[in-house]
Design an enzyme around this catalytic site. Structure first.
Site: not given
Ligand code: TYM
Length: 332
Positions: A113, A195, A198
């Protein structure tokens, strides 16, 4: 018997996509019957990379609607917004005293980031994994359904939990990343590089809000080549990705047919992509339509947010009371 506790969150930084669905949301839906689930929209986390909040409210409501459309039942799980639970911020403060600058700077997502936003390497970005740990520990969760990209954050969460327990007394379980006994997954993008995401490579990512034509267009543009010239050739990574995407939404027999064609060196990638596009349309359309209907009912979504906040705070308050007691912050 008490149900085991599950926590997971999604940042509202753009439309949700197939990576979010197959990496996380599909598991949320499967877990809601057997576990005590807390799922939330991580709006505080989004501020680390998206300080402009003009779209925030919209994105938060979209994310809620898409989660419900994907099958989450707000009566069965606790569905809430991170910013509704001030106890998370308090726990984050305590955990920050146990997180060291060196380990935070080494985190892969921090380095990525900072590369993307060198002018905004803020402290929230550095301590992102600490806030994430607070999200999880606030409900004393054991399982955290996430995609592969979150693995390192979970490892850090276990370290912080251990340090707290060691310093002040046993309170937190060590949370585990969860995917029903299988390895965590990474849903690849359509361009053969990286991958689905968003906010990056949007043309190579399939969003749950994409309409049928856009889905077809994106799939037909997926990276392929002229096809193998010999039988049983080694499969290039970008073709493996297409097979992986197909195995998520298509019948086994369809995947097998194209696998056989590949091995016989007779595969036509145009046909494979057409079949994949139609199966993607079949998969995404009902979720998109349902999400649109839910999203248009803001009064309902507000009720969900309020109800979720009450339930989540009840659990969070208990943890914070015990945390204060163990640290010695209980003065009366
Ligand atoms: P975020 O918002 O980037 O993504 C949400 C969830 O989607 C999964 N994900 C993917 N899995 C497989 N392939 C992909 N291409 C892909 N892109 C996204 C992520 O692994 C995630 O599970 N830090 C986290 C949000 C968060 C969180 C937490 C998660 C904040 N606090 C506490 C679990 C527990 C995040 O940025 O996810």
């Amino acid at each position: 018997m008490q149900k085991e506790i599950v926590v997971s969150g999604i940042r509202p930084t753009g439309n949700l996509h197939l990576g979010n669905y197959f990496g996380a949301m599909r598991n949320y839906v499967r877990m809601q019957e057997e576990y005590n689930c807390y799922f939330f929209v991580a709006d505080w986390h989004s501020l680390t990379t998206h300080p402009d909040t003009k779209e925030l409210r919209n994105s938060v409501l979209d994310a809620l609607a898409e989660n419900i459309a994907a099958g989450l039942d707000p009566e069965k799980v606790c569905l809430y917004l991170q910013s509704s639970i001030p106890e998370i911020a308090e726990l984050y403060l305590y955990l920050n005293m146990m997180a060291y600058k060196g380990e935070l700077e080494k985190t892969a997502t921090f380095k990525d980031k900072v590369r993307l936003q060198p002018d905004n390497a803020n402290a929230g970005l550095l301590t992102y994994p600490v806030l994430m740990t607070a999200d999880i520990l606030i409900h004393r969760a054991l399982y955290v359904p996430v995609g592969k990209d979150q693995e390192q954050h979970l490892e850090m969460a276990r370290n912080f939990a251990q340090r707290f327990n060691h310093r002040y007394g046993e309170l937190f379980p060590e949370p585990q990343a969860f995917n029903f006994g299988a390895a965590l997954i990474k849903v690849p993008s359509l361009d053969g590089a990286g991958k689905m995401s968003k906010s990056e490579n949007q043309l190579a990512t399939l969003y749950l809000a994409d309409d049928d034509e856009l889905i077809r267009k994106k799939v037909m543009k997926a990276k392929t080549d002229a096809g193998p010239t010999e039988t049983n050739s080694e499969m290039p990574g970008y073709i493996q990705n297409i097979f992986q995407l197909m195995s998520l939404v298509s019948e086994d027999s369809t995947v097998q047919k194209f696998r056989d064609d590949f091995n016989a060196a007779s595969i036509r990638y145009g046909d494979m992509k057409k079949a994949l596009a139609e199966d993607m349309v079949k998969f995404i359309t009902p979720i998109r339509e349902k999400a649109q209907a839910i999203r248009s009912d803001e009064a309902y979504l507000q009720k969900v947010i309020k109800y979720g906040a009450e339930k989540a705070r009840e659990s969070a308050r208990k943890t914070i009371e015990q945390t204060r007691e163990l640290i010695g912050l209980n003065y009366f």
